[in-house]
Design a protein around this motif. Structure first.
Motif, PDB file in Angstrom:
ATOM      1  N   ASN A  10     -41.656   8.632  35.194  1.00  0.00           N
ATOM      2  CA  ASN A  10     -42.786   9.503  35.522  1.00  0.00           C
ATOM      3  C   ASN A  10     -44.115   8.979  34.981  1.00  0.00           C
ATOM      4  N   GLY A  11     -44.078   7.800  34.362  1.00  0.00           N
ATOM      5  CA  GLY A  11     -45.294   7.220  33.820  1.00  0.00           C
ATOM      6  C   GLY A  11     -45.703   7.776  32.473  1.00  0.00           C
ATOM      7  N   ARG A  12     -44.774   8.450  31.771  1.00  0.00           N
ATOM      8  CA  ARG A  12     -45.070   9.028  30.463  1.00  0.00           C
ATOM      9  C   ARG A  12     -44.564   8.122  29.354  1.00  0.00           C
ATOM     10  N   ARG A  13     -45.288   8.116  28.243  1.00  0.00           N
ATOM     11  CA  ARG A  13     -44.905   7.283  27.101  1.00  0.00           C
ATOM     12  C   ARG A  13     -43.558   7.727  26.534  1.00  0.00           C
ATOM     13  N   PRO A  19     -47.009   9.328  21.136  1.00  0.00           N
ATOM     14  CA  PRO A  19     -47.872   9.682  20.003  1.00  0.00           C
ATOM     15  C   PRO A  19     -47.183  10.519  18.912  1.00  0.00           C
ATOM     16  N   ARG A  20     -46.152  11.289  19.257  1.00  0.00           N
ATOM     17  CA  ARG A  20     -45.482  12.122  18.255  1.00  0.00           C
ATOM     18  C   ARG A  20     -44.164  11.542  17.766  1.00  0.00           C
ATOM     19  N   ASN A  60     -27.150  12.986  20.500  1.00  0.00           N
ATOM     20  CA  ASN A  60     -26.697  13.603  21.749  1.00  0.00           C
ATOM     21  C   ASN A  60     -27.503  13.157  22.971  1.00  0.00           C
ATOM     22  N   GLY A  61     -28.493  12.288  22.765  1.00  0.00           N
ATOM     23  CA  GLY A  61     -29.269  11.759  23.884  1.00  0.00           C
ATOM     24  C   GLY A  61     -30.378  12.657  24.383  1.00  0.00           C
ATOM     25  N   ARG A  62     -30.638  13.767  23.695  1.00  0.00           N
ATOM     26  CA  ARG A  62     -31.734  14.639  24.114  1.00  0.00           C
ATOM     27  C   ARG A  62     -33.088  14.089  23.691  1.00  0.00           C
ATOM     28  N   ARG A  63     -33.073  13.239  22.683  1.00  0.00           N
ATOM     29  CA  ARG A  63     -34.295  12.585  22.230  1.00  0.00           C
ATOM     30  C   ARG A  63     -34.012  11.092  22.229  1.00  0.00           C
TER      31      ARG A  63
END
Length: 78
Positions: A10-13, A19-20, A60-63
């Motif tokens: 989606n083109g998001r970092r 940044p976080r 768990n792959g959520r992050r």
């Protein structure tokens, strides 16, 4: 100076370029290796100074579970 930024579909970092982000990409690899070696979420969380839920989300792959779609080079001014 230039820096590479990882982006998802989606083109998001993503990853350490977000940044976080609390952990670098190689630290996430270490977290997964320590969990595989049998350490608990709490032990790993203490080692990296993050919460147990952060470690659980990584496990768990959520992050940090997204694949890099592309990387872009950006200029960084100091």
């Amino acid at each position: 100076m230039q820096k590479l930024i990882a982006l998802n579909e989606n083109g998001r970092r993503i990853g350490e370029s977000h940044p976080r982000a609390k952990l670098l990409d190689h630290e996430v690899d270490q977290v997964l290796a320590l969990l595989e070696a049998g350490l608990s979420y709490a032990e790993v969380a203490l080692k990296f100074d993050v919460s147990k839920s952060c470690v659980a989300h990584i496990a768990n792959g959520r992050r940090r579970g997204q694949a890099t779609e592309r990387t872009v080079r950006v200029s960084v001014n100091r």
